[in-house]
Design a protein around this motif. Structure first.
Motif, PDB file in Angstrom:
ATOM      1  N   SER A 142      43.565  35.645  32.915  1.00  0.00           N
ATOM      2  CA  SER A 142      42.317  36.384  33.019  1.00  0.00           C
ATOM      3  C   SER A 142      41.245  35.564  32.306  1.00  0.00           C
ATOM      4  N   PHE A 158      36.361  33.237  36.028  1.00  0.00           N
ATOM      5  CA  PHE A 158      35.897  33.675  37.339  1.00  0.00           C
ATOM      6  C   PHE A 158      36.300  32.640  38.384  1.00  0.00           C
ATOM      7  N   GLY A 199      43.376  39.859  37.647  1.00  0.00           N
ATOM      8  CA  GLY A 199      42.342  40.309  38.580  1.00  0.00           C
ATOM      9  C   GLY A 199      41.282  39.289  38.933  1.00  0.00           C
ATOM     10  N   SER A 254      41.025  39.156  42.718  1.00  0.00           N
ATOM     11  CA  SER A 254      40.600  40.482  43.167  1.00  0.00           C
ATOM     12  C   SER A 254      39.088  40.599  43.024  1.00  0.00           C
ATOM     13  N   LYS A 255      38.582  40.168  41.875  1.00  0.00           N
ATOM     14  CA  LYS A 255      37.136  40.184  41.652  1.00  0.00           C
ATOM     15  C   LYS A 255      36.431  39.244  42.625  1.00  0.00           C
ATOM     16  N   VAL A 264      35.907  41.034  45.793  1.00  0.00           N
ATOM     17  CA  VAL A 264      34.805  41.991  45.636  1.00  0.00           C
ATOM     18  C   VAL A 264      33.468  41.268  45.796  1.00  0.00           C
ATOM     19  N   LEU A 265      33.334  40.116  45.146  1.00  0.00           N
ATOM     20  CA  LEU A 265      32.102  39.337  45.234  1.00  0.00           C
ATOM     21  C   LEU A 265      31.841  38.837  46.652  1.00  0.00           C
ATOM     22  N   PHE A 305      38.809  43.942  33.699  1.00  0.00           N
ATOM     23  CA  PHE A 305      38.039  42.776  34.168  1.00  0.00           C
ATOM     24  C   PHE A 305      37.283  43.086  35.454  1.00  0.00           C
ATOM     25  N   CYS A 306      37.887  43.880  36.323  1.00  0.00           N
ATOM     26  CA  CYS A 306      37.300  44.126  37.646  1.00  0.00           C
ATOM     27  C   CYS A 306      37.339  45.630  37.957  1.00  0.00           C
ATOM     28  N   ASP A 328      35.591  47.318  39.860  1.00  0.00           N
ATOM     29  CA  ASP A 328      35.232  47.625  41.244  1.00  0.00           C
ATOM     30  C   ASP A 328      36.429  47.574  42.192  1.00  0.00           C
ATOM     31  N   ALA A 329      37.600  47.206  41.676  1.00  0.00           N
ATOM     32  CA  ALA A 329      38.825  47.179  42.488  1.00  0.00           C
ATOM     33  C   ALA A 329      39.821  48.184  41.916  1.00  0.00           C
TER      34      ALA A 329
END
Length: 276
Positions: A20, A23, A51, A54-55, A58-59, A81-82, A84-85
C-alpha cells in the motif's frame, strides 16, 4: 552466515503496509484507459493487496470496483486507502460473489503464488463471475521477465546478479507463458492474448526515500528471501548505482487477457481462437 530464507507472510503484522502507500503511475493509468477501457464497467480486483490498483480503476472511471484478498490485514488497509471501492476477504479460487456480475476481472502479481490446481480453479472462478464478453486481465512476471538484463530493469537485474540462488527460486514459482495460456483456455476463455508490459512501479524524489523502502522490503516479496546482511549489501549496491534524484523503478511484466465468449458454454478449439 545464517540466512533468513522464508516466504513473505501476507497475514503477518510485520508485513503491514508492504503493498500500500503508493499510487498507480500515470503510465499504467493511461494503458488501463486505452486497453482495458474500464469506464462505466464493474471491475473485480482479485489479490488486491492494499488497494493500489483498485484505486487505479476508480481513477479510470469504473462504475464499481470490488477488491478481493485473502488477507484481512490488507483488506482493512485497502478500505482506508480507497474508500470509493468495496473490499472483502475471500480466496481467489472461491471469490463468493454472484455469477456474471463483472465486466473485468484483474489479477496482478497473484498467480505465481498458486499451484497448478489452484491456477485452474482460479481461472474457472474468474470465468464464472465474468459476464458474457467480459475480460480477464492477469499481470504477472515470467522467469524471462525476472531475468531481463535490460538497463530499464536494473533493480531486479542487480538482485539476480548478486544472488544467483534466487534464479532457481524464481524458476520454480514463475508462470510459463504457454502453460498459463493453456490454463485459461482449459477454463473456457477464448481469444487469449499475451503482451509484454513495462510498468513504472514508483518514482522517488531522493535516494534516501528509495533506500528506506528497500530496507523495509516494501512491495517486493523476493527481498524476504535475503538475510539481513544480504539486504544491507544489496542496498549499498543499489545506492552506488542509482542517481541522486529522479529515481524511476520499473519492472517488466507479462499480461494475459482472455475473453469470455458471448455464447454460453463451448471451450475454444485452439489457442487464440474464439469470439471477440
Amino acid at each position: 552466515v545464517r540466512l533468513r530464507r522464508y516466504d513473505m507472510k501476507f497475514s503477518d503484522s510485520s508485513t503491514a503496509r508492504t503493498y500500500s502507500d503508493r499510487f498507480t503511475d500515470n503510465s499504467w493509468l493511461e494503458w488501463c484507459r486505452k486497453v482495458l477501457k474500464p469506464t462505466g464497467k464493474d471491475v473485480v480486483d482479485v489479490g488486491c493487496g492494499g488497494g493500489i490498483y483498485s484505486k487505479g480503476f476508480v481513477l479510470c472511471g469504473a462504475k464499481s470496483v470490488l477488491g478481493i484478498d485473502s488477507s484481512e490485514q490488507y483488506i482493512e488497509e485497502a478500505g482506508n486507502f480507497c474508500p470509493d471501492a468495496d473490499f472483502q476477504v475471500a480466496q481467489c479460487e472461491c471469490i463468493g460473489i454472484e455469477s456474471e456480475s463483472a465486466d473485468i476481472v484483474f489479477e496482478r502479481a497473484l498467480i505465481h503464488h498458486l499451484d497448478p490446481d489452484q491456477l485452474l480453479a482460479n481461472a474457472e472462478e474468474i470465468i464464472r463471475i465474468l459476464r458474457r464478453g467480459g475480460l480477464a486481465v492477469v499481470q504477472d512476471r515470467t522467469l524471462e521477465n525476472a531475468m531481463s538484463q535490460d538497463d530499464t530493469y536494473w533493480l531486479r537485474r542487480e538482485l539476480m546478479n548478486m544472488f544467483p540462488r534466487l534464479i532457481d527460486f524464481e524458476a520454480k514459482r514463475r508462470p510459463c507463458v504457454a502453460d498459463y495460456s493453456q490454463t485459461l483456455l482449459n477454463a473456457g476463455f477464448t481469444c487469449v492474448e499475451v503482451t509484454i508490459f513495462s510498468e513504472i512501479r514508483k518514482r522517488y524524489a531522493s535516494k534516501e526515500q528509495f533506500d528506506e523502502e528497500l530496507a523495509q522490503r516494501k512491495g517486493k516479496s523476493i527481498l524476504f528471501r535475503l538475510s539481513d546482511d544480504e539486504l544491507r549489501k544489496y542496498r549499498a549496491r543499489i545506492m552506488d548505482l542509482c542517481p541522486n534524484d529522479s529515481i524511476v523503478e520499473c519492472d517488466q511484466w507479462t499480461i494475459w487477457t482472455g475473453k469470455k465468449s458471448i455464447q454460453q458454454g463451448g471451450a475454444p478449439d485452439a489457442y487464440g481462437a474464439g469470439d471477440l
